[in-house]
Design a protein around this motif. Sequence first.
Motif, PDB file in Angstrom:
ATOM      1  N   SER A  33       0.826  -1.212   0.000  1.00  0.00           N
ATOM      2  CA  SER A  33       0.000   0.000   0.000  1.00  0.00           C
ATOM      3  C   SER A  33       0.852   1.249   0.000  1.00  0.00           C
ATOM      4  O   SER A  33       1.856   1.329   0.701  1.00  0.00           O
ATOM      5  CB  SER A  33      -0.914   0.016   1.224  1.00  0.00           C
ATOM      6  OG  SER A  33      -1.558   1.271   1.337  1.00  0.00           O
ATOM      7  N   THR A  36      -3.637   3.517   0.321  1.00  0.00           N
ATOM      8  CA  THR A  36      -5.031   3.144   0.066  1.00  0.00           C
ATOM      9  C   THR A  36      -5.611   2.230   1.145  1.00  0.00           C
ATOM     10  O   THR A  36      -6.812   2.098   1.261  1.00  0.00           O
ATOM     11  CB  THR A  36      -5.151   2.426  -1.288  1.00  0.00           C
ATOM     12  OG1 THR A  36      -4.191   1.353  -1.296  1.00  0.00           O
ATOM     13  CG2 THR A  36      -4.853   3.366  -2.433  1.00  0.00           C
ATOM     14  N   HIS A  37      -4.761   1.565   1.938  1.00  0.00           N
ATOM     15  CA  HIS A  37      -5.245   0.771   3.069  1.00  0.00           C
ATOM     16  C   HIS A  37      -4.125   0.625   4.084  1.00  0.00           C
ATOM     17  O   HIS A  37      -2.952   0.789   3.762  1.00  0.00           O
ATOM     18  CB  HIS A  37      -5.778  -0.598   2.630  1.00  0.00           C
ATOM     19  CG  HIS A  37      -4.812  -1.403   1.824  1.00  0.00           C
ATOM     20  ND1 HIS A  37      -4.673  -1.248   0.460  1.00  0.00           N
ATOM     21  CD2 HIS A  37      -3.915  -2.354   2.181  1.00  0.00           C
ATOM     22  CE1 HIS A  37      -3.744  -2.074   0.006  1.00  0.00           C
ATOM     23  NE2 HIS A  37      -3.263  -2.754   1.035  1.00  0.00           N
ATOM     24  N   TYR A  54      -7.603   8.983   0.469  1.00  0.00           N
ATOM     25  CA  TYR A  54      -6.456   8.702  -0.410  1.00  0.00           C
ATOM     26  C   TYR A  54      -6.884   7.741  -1.513  1.00  0.00           C
ATOM     27  O   TYR A  54      -6.578   7.945  -2.695  1.00  0.00           O
ATOM     28  CB  TYR A  54      -5.300   8.101   0.397  1.00  0.00           C
ATOM     29  CG  TYR A  54      -3.993   8.022  -0.359  1.00  0.00           C
ATOM     30  CD1 TYR A  54      -2.936   8.870  -0.042  1.00  0.00           C
ATOM     31  CD2 TYR A  54      -3.802   7.113  -1.408  1.00  0.00           C
ATOM     32  CE1 TYR A  54      -1.735   8.810  -0.739  1.00  0.00           C
ATOM     33  CE2 TYR A  54      -2.612   7.048  -2.111  1.00  0.00           C
ATOM     34  CZ  TYR A  54      -1.578   7.897  -1.775  1.00  0.00           C
ATOM     35  OH  TYR A  54      -0.391   7.848  -2.474  1.00  0.00           O
ATOM     36  N   ALA A  55      -7.615   6.711  -1.128  1.00  0.00           N
ATOM     37  CA  ALA A  55      -8.053   5.695  -2.096  1.00  0.00           C
ATOM     38  C   ALA A  55      -8.948   6.303  -3.170  1.00  0.00           C
ATOM     39  O   ALA A  55      -8.965   5.848  -4.316  1.00  0.00           O
ATOM     40  CB  ALA A  55      -8.777   4.561  -1.372  1.00  0.00           C
ATOM     41  N   GLN A  56      -9.699   7.352  -2.814  1.00  0.00           N
ATOM     42  CA  GLN A  56     -10.582   8.011  -3.788  1.00  0.00           C
ATOM     43  C   GLN A  56      -9.881   9.126  -4.565  1.00  0.00           C
ATOM     44  O   GLN A  56     -10.498   9.776  -5.410  1.00  0.00           O
ATOM     45  CB  GLN A  56     -11.804   8.598  -3.062  1.00  0.00           C
ATOM     46  CG  GLN A  56     -12.800   7.506  -2.647  1.00  0.00           C
ATOM     47  CD  GLN A  56     -13.724   7.955  -1.529  1.00  0.00           C
ATOM     48  OE1 GLN A  56     -13.613   9.075  -1.029  1.00  0.00           O
ATOM     49  NE2 GLN A  56     -14.643   7.086  -1.133  1.00  0.00           N
TER      50      GLN A  56
END
Length: 441
Positions: A33, A36-37, A54-56
């Motif tokens: 990662s 994102t996680h 962050y993931a979006q």
Amino acid sequence: GIISDKATDDATTSSSSDKKTAVAPSALTKRLSEGTHSLLPNPSDLKTQGIAAYAQGDYAQAIASLEAALKENRNDPEAFIYLNNARIGDQAAHTLAAIAPVGTTSEIGLELLRGVGQAQQDLNQLIGDNGIPIKILLANDDNDPNLAKSIATELVNRSEVLGVLGHYSSGVTLEAAPVYDQGKLPMVSAVSTSVELSGFSPYVFRTVPSDSFAAAALARHMIDGLNAKKAVLYYDSNSAYSLSLKSEFTTSVFSDGGEVMTEYDLADESLDAEQQIALAKSRGADVIMLASSTDTLEPSFDVMAAVNQELPLLGGDDLYHPRVLKEGATDAEGLVVAVPWHVLSDPESQFVTGSRQLWGADVSWRTAMAYDAIASLGAAVITAPSREGIRTALQEANFSADGATGDVHFLPSGDRNRAAQLVQIQPGNRSGLGFDFIPID
């Protein structure tokens, strides 16, 4: 403090016996990662919000949430690295991977990541707004040799990854090293000390000195410092690191005029420390050497208790561990350990003052060596941003990076030419555990 007593040993226990198969790609992506996680268990609400943003691709929100999460817990290097990655956002960046055993919050994994995060921040400040910043991809291999090989293969296949900080134990690094060699991906280890890694591959480097340096320092201390001649040696037959240290120490002691009288395997279930130490004392042994691994701390404590402070104790750097201060306690008092670096040996350095500001406590030698690994990869990336460019740069005789512990440069073997530092367990309150590691001359 950072040498916290929350250390668990789960992450340093290799589970190679149960996992013989390669790891499926879907399971692997959970172990890698850049933000994102979380690879750590139980992330806080604020950290979870930052990671979701962050993931979006909502980097502004990620920055705000991760900054808030670090106000709550400044000691979380993963949140700190993700924050620095979020600040880069979509802009072009050079990616370096950092592999640590963090899945079961191994304290050692966090120690490594603190060095990674601090080095990333320092490098990106140095590069400035007009240069190409450095992004860190984190990976958790749980210090498992099969996982390590699968992660190494994945990193080789990700062309954006230009260099790797890897792995924790020498045995795991030795398993993964051929993958980096074949994939022509430069890897720098911060902690693997086994002499077997020297000259292993032109793509394999390390910022930690090899066991030969630690063994020489301990042997000199034994013969000259303690005026001792006869050692009894304990080792872990399941650890490449321990076997390497055992053999180097034995050689150093013999060449300095001493002898190793007997050896005992800490991994042997039938180990009887009381009986062995009574025998050692009756036969005139004058020092006990513990080449323990983190997996054999328990039997090491039995040996310390049996010695009962009647003989001097020596040890390798795996004994530089909060559990030794906490559980060894009075039995461990006086133990002399060889480490690559200690925070009190250069208390006013830029690295030490910087780490105290960031983490609010003192850092360990593992943090310093991880800093040096990312600092050297980063210095090479800036001059030659390709895998082959980095390898060539690191191998040049005049290469130098500004490290935590002074200039970092490598011998042709990929090794670091650096003497070990001896520290001794003494009563004190810096660790909060009643005992501290204090440098001795």
